[in-house]
Design an enzyme around this catalytic site. Structure first.
Site, PDB file in Angstrom:
ATOM      1  N   ARG A   1      -4.662  -0.004  -0.974  1.00  0.00           N
ATOM      2  CA  ARG A   1      -3.998   0.962  -1.115  1.00  0.00           C
ATOM      3  C   ARG A   1      -2.626   1.040  -0.502  1.00  0.00           C
ATOM      4  O   ARG A   1      -2.841   1.706   0.934  1.00  0.00           O
ATOM      5  CB  ARG A   1      -4.973   2.529  -1.072  1.00  0.00           C
ATOM      6  CG  ARG A   1      -4.014   3.533  -1.149  1.00  0.00           C
ATOM      7  CD  ARG A   1      -3.564   3.881  -2.527  1.00  0.00           C
ATOM      8  NE  ARG A   1      -4.569   4.001  -3.216  1.00  0.00           N
ATOM      9  CZ  ARG A   1      -4.528   3.617  -4.819  1.00  0.00           C
ATOM     10  NH1 ARG A   1      -3.665   3.324  -5.480  1.00  0.00           N
ATOM     11  NH2 ARG A   1      -5.273   3.623  -5.762  1.00  0.00           N
TER      12      ARG A   1
ATOM     13  N   ARG B   1      -0.722  -8.878  -8.285  1.00  0.00           N
ATOM     14  CA  ARG B   1      -1.493  -8.086  -7.307  1.00  0.00           C
ATOM     15  C   ARG B   1      -2.914  -8.431  -6.465  1.00  0.00           C
ATOM     16  O   ARG B   1      -3.286  -7.892  -5.272  1.00  0.00           O
ATOM     17  CB  ARG B   1      -0.671  -6.433  -6.671  1.00  0.00           C
ATOM     18  CG  ARG B   1      -1.795  -5.629  -7.739  1.00  0.00           C
ATOM     19  CD  ARG B   1      -1.220  -4.267  -7.592  1.00  0.00           C
ATOM     20  NE  ARG B   1      -2.454  -3.411  -8.752  1.00  0.00           N
ATOM     21  CZ  ARG B   1      -2.069  -2.324  -8.479  1.00  0.00           C
ATOM     22  NH1 ARG B   1      -1.688  -1.762  -7.820  1.00  0.00           N
ATOM     23  NH2 ARG B   1      -2.554  -1.488  -9.352  1.00  0.00           N
TER      24      ARG B   1
ATOM     25  N   HIS C   1       6.221  -1.511  -5.961  1.00  0.00           N
ATOM     26  CA  HIS C   1       5.163  -0.432  -5.728  1.00  0.00           C
ATOM     27  C   HIS C   1       5.161   0.153  -4.240  1.00  0.00           C
ATOM     28  O   HIS C   1       4.295   0.471  -4.256  1.00  0.00           O
ATOM     29  CB  HIS C   1       3.813  -0.648  -6.540  1.00  0.00           C
ATOM     30  CG  HIS C   1       3.553   0.981  -7.126  1.00  0.00           C
ATOM     31  ND1 HIS C   1       3.271   1.700  -5.784  1.00  0.00           N
ATOM     32  CD2 HIS C   1       2.929   1.281  -8.023  1.00  0.00           C
ATOM     33  CE1 HIS C   1       2.027   2.814  -6.509  1.00  0.00           C
ATOM     34  NE2 HIS C   1       2.166   2.700  -7.825  1.00  0.00           N
TER      35      HIS C   1
ATOM     36  N   ASP D   1       5.165  11.922 -10.650  1.00  0.00           N
ATOM     37  CA  ASP D   1       4.484  10.828 -10.811  1.00  0.00           C
ATOM     38  C   ASP D   1       5.931  10.628 -12.390  1.00  0.00           C
ATOM     39  O   ASP D   1       5.791  10.488 -13.536  1.00  0.00           O
ATOM     40  CB  ASP D   1       3.780  10.357 -11.937  1.00  0.00           C
ATOM     41  CG  ASP D   1       3.243   8.366 -11.794  1.00  0.00           C
ATOM     42  OD1 ASP D   1       1.946   8.319 -12.621  1.00  0.00           O
ATOM     43  OD2 ASP D   1       4.064   8.506 -12.149  1.00  0.00           O
TER      44      ASP D   1
ATOM     45  N   GLU E   1       9.136   3.168  -6.158  1.00  0.00           N
ATOM     46  CA  GLU E   1      10.088   2.237  -6.506  1.00  0.00           C
ATOM     47  C   GLU E   1      10.736   1.218  -7.051  1.00  0.00           C
ATOM     48  O   GLU E   1      11.079   1.726  -8.107  1.00  0.00           O
ATOM     49  CB  GLU E   1       8.338   2.125  -7.787  1.00  0.00           C
ATOM     50  CG  GLU E   1       6.950   2.678  -6.641  1.00  0.00           C
ATOM     51  CD  GLU E   1       6.120   2.806  -8.446  1.00  0.00           C
ATOM     52  OE1 GLU E   1       5.659   2.586  -8.191  1.00  0.00           O
ATOM     53  OE2 GLU E   1       4.838   4.056  -7.446  1.00  0.00           O
TER      54      GLU E   1
HETATM   55  O1  TA6 Z   1       4.052   4.300 -10.074  1.00  0.00           O
HETATM   56  C1  TA6 Z   1       2.906   5.360 -10.075  1.00  0.00           C
HETATM   57  C2  TA6 Z   1       0.942   4.716 -10.741  1.00  0.00           C
HETATM   58  O2  TA6 Z   1       1.759   4.240 -12.179  1.00  0.00           O
HETATM   59  C3  TA6 Z   1       1.037   6.229 -11.337  1.00  0.00           C
HETATM   60  O3  TA6 Z   1       0.788   6.163 -12.184  1.00  0.00           O
HETATM   61  C4  TA6 Z   1      -0.314   5.636 -10.424  1.00  0.00           C
HETATM   62  O4  TA6 Z   1      -1.335   5.447 -11.375  1.00  0.00           O
HETATM   63  C5  TA6 Z   1      -0.263   4.712  -9.537  1.00  0.00           C
HETATM   64  O5  TA6 Z   1       0.642   3.968 -10.091  1.00  0.00           O
HETATM   65  C6  TA6 Z   1      -0.959   4.175  -8.663  1.00  0.00           C
HETATM   66  O6  TA6 Z   1      -1.396   2.755  -9.598  1.00  0.00           O
HETATM   67  P1  TA6 Z   1      -3.224   2.299  -8.922  1.00  0.00           P
HETATM   68  O7  TA6 Z   1      -2.759   1.138 -10.117  1.00  0.00           O
HETATM   69  O8  TA6 Z   1      -2.015   0.936  -7.648  1.00  0.00           O
HETATM   70  O9  TA6 Z   1      -4.310   2.997  -8.170  1.00  0.00           O
END
Ligand code: TA6
Length: 301
Positions: free
Chosen positions: A73, A99, A169, A212, A271
């Site tokens: 995270r 990832r 991301h 988002d 991102e």
């Molecule tokens: O990039 C934004 C997103 O697609 C959100 O919708 C949320 O799901 C975030 O990514 C985090 O995703 P993750 O799979 O890292 O928990």
């Protein structure tokens, strides 16, 4: 010989590049006069980057887990070879598998200007080929200096074109999301994943709730203006037609469980991506390069 000893022997650079375990993950630790950084081999995942004299720029949760097969995270996760949910198989991991699988470190270099460059290549396995049967090679090249440069290069080594969705991301530190803004997306249409529809951005992006958005047809330059930390984080990109802006806000962050108390207040994701209708069709034999550069400038000149 341990993995860390082997990595050190093969790729270490005295005084500039060493290796250590972060949780259960092997990681590179870069130390230059301009900045420090840590990068997990799993996912070729930049976890931290801190320019000299600056507060950390890349955000990572205090509750982040560092374990094989788990997404971290925070940092700069590589979303590849799709962004978001898989188009047809809900059992495949969101944002692709890149990832959470091992990447091989293939080269390291101390550049003449003092920066340090690391090149990683995703190691294809039967498990990844079961989710992505296209013949391809993907490399992530990270250059650590006063700027952080990330280049994600995908080569189609097969005989037919394929569609590629991807994102860096990246989670950025902000002093208080309620006061931060993102400039540079004015006038761009975006897919609003919270409110629905395809509105057009009016003025800078501000944050008062879960946000988002996939901005489409973006033009490779935006900035996070942070009046609390008195700085702007400049984000420039090439090979990217989409920019995703995300903050989970209170309820979503709590539900995700690894943001920590009020964790959402100190971060924003901006991102560099090719997502939704901006995915890339990569012809056989060709390479697509998507790059992002991050730089901190003091808010006032
Ligand atoms: O990039 C934004 C997103 O697609 C959100 O919708 C949320 O799901 C975030 O990514 C985090 O995703 P993750 O799979 O890292 O928990």
């Amino acid at each position: 010989m341990s993995e860390i000893e082997s990595l050190t022997q093969q790729f270490g650079i005295a005084g500039k590049l060493g290796f250590e375990m972060v949780g259960e993950l092997a990681a590179a630790r870069v130390t230059t006069p301009f900045a420090t950084a840590t990068i997990a081999l799993q996912g070729a995942h930049v976890m931290t980057w801190q320019p000299a004299g600056q507060q950390p720029v890349i955000w990572v949760s205090k509750l982040a887990k560092y374990a094989p097969g788990k997404s971290i995270r925070g940092g700069a996760p590589v979303c590849w070879p799709w962004f978001g949910p898989h188009a047809s198989d809900a059992t495949f991991p969101g944002h692709g598998f890149a990832r959470t699988v091992p990447w091989a470190l293939v080269a390291t270099k101390a550049l003449p200007d003092g920066r340090v460059r690391l090149e990683f290549e995703l190691t294809q396995t039967d498990a990844t080929r079961a989710q992505w049967s296209h013949a391809s090679v993907v490399r992530n090249t990270i250059t650590v200096g006063e700027e952080l440069e990330v280049e994600l290069a995908t080569t189609n080594t097969g005989k037919a074109p394929f569609q590629l969705g991807q994102a860096l991301h990246t989670y950025f530190v902000v002093g208080d999301i309620r006061k931060a803004t993102v400039a540079g997306l004015e006038g761009c249409e975006y897919l609003d994943k919270v409110g629905g529809g395809r509105p057009r951005q009016q003025g800078p992006v501000t944050f008062t709730q879960e946000t988002d958005r996939i901005y489409l047809g973006t033009h490779g330059c935006c900035g996070i203006l942070d009046p609390v930390m008195d700085r702007t984080i400049l984000i420039t990109s090439t090979g990217s037609r989409s920019t995703v802006v995300w903050n989970p806000w209170i309820a979503k962050a709590e539900k995700m469980g690894d943001f920590g108390p009020d964790g959402h207040l100190g971060m924003v994701c901006v991102e560099t991506a090719n997502a939704a209708e901006d995915v890339i069709t990569l012809p056989a034999g060709e390479t697509h390069r998507m790059t992002a550069q991050y730089r901190v400038v003091a808010a006032r000149g």
